[in-house]
Design an enzyme around this catalytic site. Structure first.
Site, PDB file in Angstrom:
ATOM      1  N   GLY A 172       0.816  -1.161   0.090  1.00  0.00           N
ATOM      2  CA  GLY A 172      -0.067   0.060  -0.147  1.00  0.00           C
ATOM      3  C   GLY A 172       0.787   1.172   0.065  1.00  0.00           C
ATOM      4  O   GLY A 172       0.735   2.266  -0.626  1.00  0.00           O
ATOM      5  N   TRP A 219       2.641   1.838  -3.284  1.00  0.00           N
ATOM      6  CA  TRP A 219       1.259   2.198  -4.306  1.00  0.00           C
ATOM      7  C   TRP A 219       1.253   3.721  -4.395  1.00  0.00           C
ATOM      8  O   TRP A 219       0.932   4.243  -5.337  1.00  0.00           O
ATOM      9  CB  TRP A 219      -0.028   1.649  -3.911  1.00  0.00           C
ATOM     10  N   HIS A 220       1.548   4.351  -3.324  1.00  0.00           N
ATOM     11  CA  HIS A 220       1.483   5.568  -3.120  1.00  0.00           C
ATOM     12  C   HIS A 220       2.600   6.390  -4.016  1.00  0.00           C
ATOM     13  O   HIS A 220       2.680   7.570  -4.402  1.00  0.00           O
ATOM     14  CB  HIS A 220       1.676   6.305  -1.785  1.00  0.00           C
ATOM     15  N   GLY A 221       3.893   5.604  -4.126  1.00  0.00           N
ATOM     16  CA  GLY A 221       4.901   6.232  -4.807  1.00  0.00           C
ATOM     17  C   GLY A 221       5.947   5.042  -5.006  1.00  0.00           C
ATOM     18  O   GLY A 221       6.329   4.417  -3.948  1.00  0.00           O
ATOM     19  N   PHE A 249      -0.110   9.978  -7.628  1.00  0.00           N
ATOM     20  CA  PHE A 249       0.053   8.546  -7.565  1.00  0.00           C
ATOM     21  C   PHE A 249      -0.749   7.869  -8.263  1.00  0.00           C
ATOM     22  O   PHE A 249      -0.993   6.574  -8.527  1.00  0.00           O
ATOM     23  CB  PHE A 249      -0.798   8.139  -6.027  1.00  0.00           C
TER      24      PHE A 249
END
Lengths: 488, 396
Positions: A316, A319-321, A488
């Site tokens: 997770g 996923w943000h960066g 993102f």
């Protein structure tokens, strides 16, 4: 096209007017066309990506549904296609850099990237929606028959760039039985857009300028200053993203569609698990349904559960960066969730053994306040990892946060000159504003609970809208930074 | 009947009612401001160089004999030259009289003229025209305008449109530029913004309202904090760098200082890369548009009886060599042709025989030594020109 741009202020009313003025059968095509125009307004070429993935996933859905024995390979192919696309655009540089760093001691250098990769807007969001679709079809949901409806599900412009991540079971029926125009819905949608703009351009954007100085040069500040910057960022990211979501939801409501909420007063969470039930809800439920549960979820030994939590949150975070500090942010939240699980288990065991004092203390009024404050600070430390440009800077800030090196009055006055210069809406009122924003959370909790806005007289609601419009007109900064979640 | 129901439903909208309230508030503010003068035209939430200049000019009792216009090339020559000549630190936001020019000219024409500098970093030809049109008029009209120009002032490819400069924005708050409102804007966003400003009085007075809000914020700030003003502070350089990126048109009253040329002067700064980018892709639209503003400036000064000298500013040869082949000569010919056609004088002071690398702080800006040399040369040229001599000996 940014939600807080004048272009969108022209685009949205035109599409709304066209939509409602057209016969019902033309409405979905109009929305689809508008969504593609919206997407192409940034880089037209990426329309091919969203179109390509739409076609591929549409057919994957049917193949998964129709093949009785070979469902799994089709599902695997569908998920792999989506993830490979995401990885190519989002993680190619990160993987290359990581590989370079790892191989450096061996004197081996991997080949440089042969071409530049530009991250398409919204890819993380629509790829997750496609994965949700194929997995749910695999689990037994009926695939979407109408290609138009499927295309619009993936590209619906209010949620296209930064969510909320929709579920097709909730969304598609709204296409099939379109809502009739209602002035009540229209008013609700428009006021939600105004509220979103207020959060974004007035609160988040102004806080952004204040936060920037602190996070770029933490060496110039003392620990209490850095706590102030950290609190400010906590509210900045909340108002930025929840403002975006409000605009997205409000825009959808203008067409009579409902999209899921993404935030539920997250800083009132009593523990870290509660926080993830309130923060970016559409992502956290996605991670739960399509990562945590397939990994085993809460089944199995406690160590398996901790492992699942760590894996889910680490991915997770990534996923943000594609950066180490996002990964560490994810690991941090995984660890906090695992610790919370341990604590919860311990509490239950004590209760079972007749020692209910811990539960009583936690559930008491004082306990609730203290645990809310504690959770907020845990989340804030996470935000340092999230916001800092590098892990080294994040480390420096966290170190300073914990090794209190000055009393509050030690805040160097010169250091405050930066935010003072351009956006004093925040400074010097920052000391008043931060507590106000904290109280906002509590007040909004009450407002939501009592349905106060809905019940208030028309004149009050009109005055509220007027005040929002006026403040947006006058106090929005000339240069508005992009929504944080756009990256993102 | 159905139509009635629709109208009734529409009228029940609280958003629509809110919008009408907004129009009422806006109208109320317009009326109140016209009657009670709630806003000060010189008020600004940020202190740009044009803000400092306009405020200082408003406090001048008489019109100057000479007004200086130009971008940072003229600005640094003026400040650094004076700092060196007087041998004292100069504050760029409060130093408007050119000591060098006044004194050198006094020696040539027999009396000491007065001067005022509107040279501001980033000034384009369009800004020079607007300053002349809105400020150097009426009782404050100078006899002579010296406009120091270089190719950058006509071709800056980082400029979105003439209306995007701080000078344009600030001056348009108090002057009517409606004749160039559309031609000075290039993008849809700029047109929309302009339309909204025309429609909403509050939006067109945003700067005033934000400045008022600043004062309110300071007054409600906790004890001790409201005592701090930016002027009294010296922000660390790193923080100022961030602030400058965010809002380059905002300067503290003590931030921009120039010292005399000497042993402690800064070493030569090589800004070749910056100018390589600036000259890399010349936008013809910008060039043509800025030339037309320059022509307007010449026509305006001729109409008003102001002597205009368009001065080609000194540049290093390495900087000139970065321009596309033949561009610099074409630029000079165009300027000299325009000047001749519109009754202005073109003075080419980019003299390799006078200025060498020791006169420059970087590839384009003169240092203190160069500044003094530049004004010496300029005074000579002005004194030799009969029309300038006659204009300067005239009474206002």
């Amino acid at each position: 096209m940014l939600f807080n741009s004048l272009t969108y202020a022209i685009f949205l009313p035109i599409v709304v007017a066209l939509y409602w003025a057209s016969p019902t059968k033309w409405r979905v095509p109009i929305l689809l066309l508008a969504s593609y125009i919206f997407y192409m307004s940034w880089r037209p070429v990426f329309i091919l990506l969203i179109l390509g993935l739409t076609i591929v996933n549409y057919f994957f859905g049917f193949y998964i549904c129709r093949s009785e024995k070979n469902k799994k390979p089709w599902l695997f192919a569908a998920v792999a296609t989506n993830l490979a696309t995401l990885c190519f655009f989002k993680y190619a540089y990160f993987l290359n850099d990581t590989l370079t760093t790892m191989l450096k001691p061996l004197g081996v250098a991997p080949p440089a990237m042969p071409f530049d990769i530009i991250l398409p807007l919204g890819i993380s969001f629509f790829v997750f929606e496609f994965i949700h679709y194929v997995v749910d079809v695999y689990r037994g949901s009926a695939p979407i028959k109408s290609f138009l409806a499927f295309s619009l599900f993936a590209s619906f412009f209010p949620t296209q760039i930064a969510g909320p991540i929709k579920r097709f079971q909730d969304f598609i029926p709204q296409f099939l039985s379109p809502a009739k125009f209602s002035i009540k819905e229209f008013d609700a949608g428009f006021s939600l857009i105004l509220l979103g703009l207020f959060k974004k351009v007035l609160l988040a954007d102004n806080l952004a300028f204040f936060v920037q100085g602190g996070f770029q040069h933490p060496e110039l500040f003392h620990s209490l200053d850095l706590w102030l910057f950290t609190y400010a960022f906590a509210f900045q990211i909340y108002f930025d993203f929840s403002g975006y979501t409000d605009i997205a939801r409000g825009s959808a409501m203008l067409f009579g569609y409902k999209v899921p909420i993404n935030f539920n007063l997250p800083y009132l969470a009593k523990n870290i698990s509660d926080f993830w039930h309130r923060w970016h809800i559409s992502l956290s439920t996605w991670l739960r349904d399509y990562l945590f549960i397939p990994l085993g979820g809460s089944r199995g030994s406690k160590w398996n559960v901790y492992r699942n939590l760590m894996i889910t949150m680490s991915l997770g975070g990534l996923w943000h960066g594609a950066a180490t500090h996002f990964l560490v942010w994810g690991v941090y939240h995984g660890a906090m969730l695992a610790l919370h699980k341990m604590f919860k288990d311990c509490r239950m065991r004590l209760q079972e053994n007749g020692h209910g004092w811990l539960s009583a203390a936690v559930d008491s009024r004082v306990g609730t306040v203290l645990s809310t404050l504690f959770t907020f600070h845990i989340v804030c430390i996470g935000w340092v990892l999230f916001r800092a440009d590098t892990l080294v800077i994040a480390g420096d800030i966290v170190k300073k946060l914990f090794f209190l090196d000055t009393v509050f009055s030690g805040m160097p006055a010169y250091a405050m000159a930066l935010p003072a210069i351009n956006y004093p809406l925040i400074y010097p009122a920052i000391f008043l504003l931060l507590p106000v924003l904290a109280v906002w959370h509590v007040v909004m909790g009450y407002v939501d609970k009592t349905n106060w806005v809905e019940r208030s007289p028309r004149l009050v609601k009109a005055a509220w809208c007027c005040a929002l419009m006026l403040m947006i007109l006058v106090f929005s900064p000339d240069k508005s930074p992009k929504f944080i979640y756009f990256q993102f | 009947m159905a139509k009635d129901a629709r109208v009734k439903a529409l009228l029940s909208s609280y958003v629509l009612l809110g919008f009408f309230m907004l129009l009422a508030v806006d109208f109320g503010f317009r009326v109140a401001d016209n009657y009670f003068h709630l806003t000060n035209p010189l008020d600004s939430p940020n202190r740009s160089l044009i803000w400092y200049s306009v405020n200082a000019f408003a406090n001048e009792q008489t019109a100057p004999d000479i007004a200086l216009l130009g971008s940072s090339l003229m600005m640094t020559a003026h400040h650094a030259g004076d700092a060196t000549k007087i041998n004292a630190m100069q504050n760029e936001v409060s130093h408007f009289h050119s000591s060098c020019l006044e004194n050198f000219l006094a020696g040539k024409i027999g009396h000491k003229p007065t001067s005022f500098s509107f040279a501001i970093a980033g000034q384009m030809a369009s800004d020079a025209y607007l300053i002349t049109r809105s400020l150097l008029a009426g009782k404050k009209q100078p006899k002579v305008i010296i406009y120091g120009i270089a190719p950058r002032d006509l071709i800056d490819n980082t400029l979105p449109s003439p209306a995007s400069t701080e000078t344009f924005k600030f001056l348009s708050r108090n002057s009517d530029f409606s004749d160039i409102a559309l031609s000075a804007r290039y993008s849809l966003n700029e047109y929309l913004q302009f339309g909204l400003e025309k429609a909403f009085y509050t939006l067109s007075h945003k700067a005033n309202l934000v400045a008022m809000q600043h004062r309110c914020a300071y007054s409600v700030a906790p004890y001790g904090m409201n005592a701090i003003t930016v002027n009294e502070l010296t922000a660390p350089f790193k923080l100022r760098q961030i602030a400058r990126r965010e809002l380059p048109d905002d300067n503290g009253a003590n931030e921009l200082r120039v010292g005399p040329y000497g042993a402690e002067c800064e070493p030569f700064r090589d800004n070749t890369d910056e100018y390589r980018q600036r000259y890399a892709c010349i936008k013809n639209k910008t060039y043509v548009s800025q030339l037309s503003y320059l022509e307007d400036l010449m026509k305006l000064t001729r109409e008003k009886g102001i002597q205009l000298a368009v001065v080609n500013m000194p540049l290093t040869t390495s900087n000139v060599s970065l321009m596309p082949k033949g561009f610099y000569d074409r630029y000079k010919n165009t300027l000299s042709g325009l000047a001749a056609a519109n009754g202005a004088s073109f003075l080419d002071l980019n003299r390799a025989d006078v200025f060498d690398q020791k006169h420059f702080a970087d590839t384009v800006h003169l240092n203190g030594l160069g500044g003094v040399e530049f004004f010496k040369l300029l005074s000579n040229e002005l004194a030799l020109n009969r029309s300038f001599g006659a204009a300067l000996s005239r009474t206002h």
